[in-house]
Design an enzyme around this catalytic site. Structure first.
Site, mmCIF file in Angstrom:
data_model
loop_
_atom_site.group_PDB
_atom_site.id
_atom_site.type_symbol
_atom_site.label_atom_id
_atom_site.label_comp_id
_atom_site.label_asym_id
_atom_site.label_seq_id
_atom_site.Cartn_x
_atom_site.Cartn_y
_atom_site.Cartn_z
ATOM 1 N N TYR A 145 55.061 34.072 41.141
ATOM 2 C CA TYR A 145 55.227 32.813 40.410
ATOM 3 C C TYR A 145 54.668 33.028 39.015
ATOM 4 O O TYR A 145 53.570 33.552 38.855
ATOM 5 C CB TYR A 145 54.453 31.705 41.124
ATOM 6 C CG TYR A 145 54.517 30.351 40.447
ATOM 7 C CD1 TYR A 145 55.681 29.582 40.501
ATOM 8 C CD2 TYR A 145 53.413 29.842 39.770
ATOM 9 C CE1 TYR A 145 55.735 28.335 39.888
ATOM 10 C CE2 TYR A 145 53.463 28.594 39.160
ATOM 11 C CZ TYR A 145 54.636 27.849 39.223
ATOM 12 O OH TYR A 145 54.673 26.613 38.614
ATOM 13 N N ASP A 240 51.603 39.677 34.571
ATOM 14 C CA ASP A 240 51.167 38.281 34.509
ATOM 15 C C ASP A 240 49.767 38.222 35.115
ATOM 16 O O ASP A 240 49.601 38.253 36.333
ATOM 17 C CB ASP A 240 52.157 37.416 35.292
ATOM 18 C CG ASP A 240 51.743 35.949 35.306
ATOM 19 O OD1 ASP A 240 50.606 35.643 34.864
ATOM 20 O OD2 ASP A 240 52.541 35.124 35.762
ATOM 21 N N LYS A 268 44.169 29.984 32.145
ATOM 22 C CA LYS A 268 43.062 29.374 32.877
ATOM 23 C C LYS A 268 41.687 29.839 32.396
ATOM 24 O O LYS A 268 41.010 29.143 31.658
ATOM 25 C CB LYS A 268 43.221 29.621 34.382
ATOM 26 C CG LYS A 268 44.644 29.216 34.868
ATOM 27 C CD LYS A 268 44.774 29.269 36.374
ATOM 28 C CE LYS A 268 46.206 29.349 36.852
ATOM 29 N NZ LYS A 268 46.767 28.138 37.385
#
Ligand code: HOZ
Length: 432
Positions: A145, A240, A268
């Site tokens: 994802y 990623d 994040k």
């Protein structure tokens, strides 16, 4: 027995004005049953909900609260920055300082651009890779994802698979045609896709440690194999590291596994929990980004001064305290070892995957190394287990297809409490 009447009431109210009652799907608890808890505050290892219940937090905002909630070092930096302005829309010194720090920590990054989320980072990185190579197609892996950009919502993990929409409606056929997918850990399948699309693949993007189909680790040689394929075919390799960057080591998974991609995406943690993402990589690629180059990408909130202050404080701390990673690894390994004992005592089928401070449990008799094997887990049992833990004051990711994240606020006493709850919840999950 934990009761949550205020959360229940708020969830009903939320559904009238917010789709599904939440601002991000996994939070709705649909895959595990029950109602989400509405949080009020958090400190150290705990979150507190509207009803005053306390939960030991094993999500930590999906990674960034690596030092536990409300870490002093980050909060102080934020408080210091607030009086100066919440947003300038103009450059600041802090942006250079954090860029220099990221460049010094992440092996693949020579230049970096700040954005506001992991989704923005991955969307932008792929655009740059396309602009740089002059090619259109991308290869991603089933169950990985990369945020909710159109190109990535094909065989997507995380909330997309949790809710059964790995190929989301709303993504055009054209976009879907440009996204090629391979099973994780399968180099042969990648080679086949490249051969069938000769000279058309701009980029291969992956989570170097996958955390959005539950935790799945890269097989020996997989990352290096991709590196070699990309070198041979002139393809931009993107890691990623939105979840793994600065968490699995100070230099992310790329440092841990010793494989350097051409570009990386982050999120994040580089905002210390505030809404920040970033993408970066080799100079010659990043110089394609406007205004240095022709690939457009922009944002008023990019490099926001409060977010930069929080991120700078967090990254500086991690840079100066490498022992954090040893502590996290030790704590997590104790948890995983104790869970294995519990599972064996109860005679349960399981796979437990762990890298550093990230781990996942799968209720299956098979090893889990890709999306198909992740899907062999008994998700109904996972739901019972999740709710058993919640009732015992332990907050896990409300989906089989997510990883857990340990913070330095979890001490040995809390590990013991966690393992006791784990045993009871596992036992209960068998009987229900
Ligand atoms: N899909 C996110 C983690 N992989 C969860 C986002 C959220 O609900 O906050």
């Amino acid at each position: 027995m934990i009761q949550a009447p205020k959360s229940n009431e708020l969830f009903l109210r939320a559904q009238k004005t917010i789709p599904g009652g939440v601002n991000s799907p996994v939070r709705a608890f649909r895959a595990v049953g029950g109602n989400p808890r509405f949080m009020v505050s958090a400190k150290g290892p705990y979150m507190f909900d509207e009803d005053g219940n306390r939960y030991m937090d094993l999500i930590n905002s999906w990674g960034p609260m690596i030092l536990g909630h409300a870490a002093e070092v980050v909060n102080e930096a934020v408080q210091k920055a607030i009086p100066n302005s919440l947003s300038f829309g103009a450059p600041t010194r802090k942006e250079i300082e954090i860029a220099e720090l990221i460049v010094s920590m992440m092996p693949s990054i020579e230049k970096v651009r700040m954005v506001n989320s992991g989704t923005e980072a991955t969307m932008s990185a792929v655009r740059v890779a396309r602009g740089y190579t002059g090619r259109d197609k991308l290869i991603k892996f089933e169950g990985c994802y990369h945020g909710h950009g159109d190109s990535f919502l094909i065989s997507a993990g995380s909330g997309a698979i949790t809710l059964g929409v790995p190929d989301s409606p709303g993504v055009t056929k054209g976009t879907a045609n440009d996204t090629l997918t391979a099973p994780y850990n399968n180099l042969e399948a990648v080679q086949t896709l490249i051969d069938a699309n000769k000279g058309q693949v701009a980029t291969i993007i992956l989570e170097p440690v996958a955390g959005n189909m539950g935790l799945v680790t890269p097989a020996e040689g997989f990352l290096q194999g991709l590196r070699d394929l990309c070198d041979k075919e002139g393809i931009v390799l993107i890691f990623d590291e939105v979840m793994t960057g600065f968490r699995l080591s100070a230099g992310g998974a790329q440092q841990l596994y010793g494989v350097t991609p051409d570009m990386s995406t982050m999120g994040k943690i580089i905002g210390g929990g505030m809404p920040v993402g970033a993408y970066g990589g080799k100079k010659e690629i990043m110089d394609f980004v406007a205004p240095a180059g022709p690939v457009y990408q922009a944002g008023t909130l990019s490099g926001n001064p409060i977010a930069m202050a929080a991120g700078m404080a967090m990254l500086t701390y991690l840079h100066e305290h490498p022992e954090v990673y040893t502590q996290l690894e030790q704590t997590t390994s104790k948890m995983v070892a104790g869970m294995k004992q519990n599972l064996q005592k109860l005679g349960l089928n399981y796979t437990l995957n762990q890298v550093g401070s990230m781990f996942s449990i799968f209720f299956t008799d098979q090893p889990v190394y890709d999306f198909d094997t992740a899907k062999t887990s008994d998700t109904a049992q996972f739901g019972r287990y999740f709710n058993g833990m919640l009732q015992r004051g332990i907050y896990l990711a409300p989906s089989q297809y997510e990883s857990l994240f340990v913070s330095t606020a979890i001490n040995d006493e809390l590990v013991e409490q966690y393992l006791q709850a784990n045993f009871e919840a596992l036992k209960e999950s068998l009987n229900s």
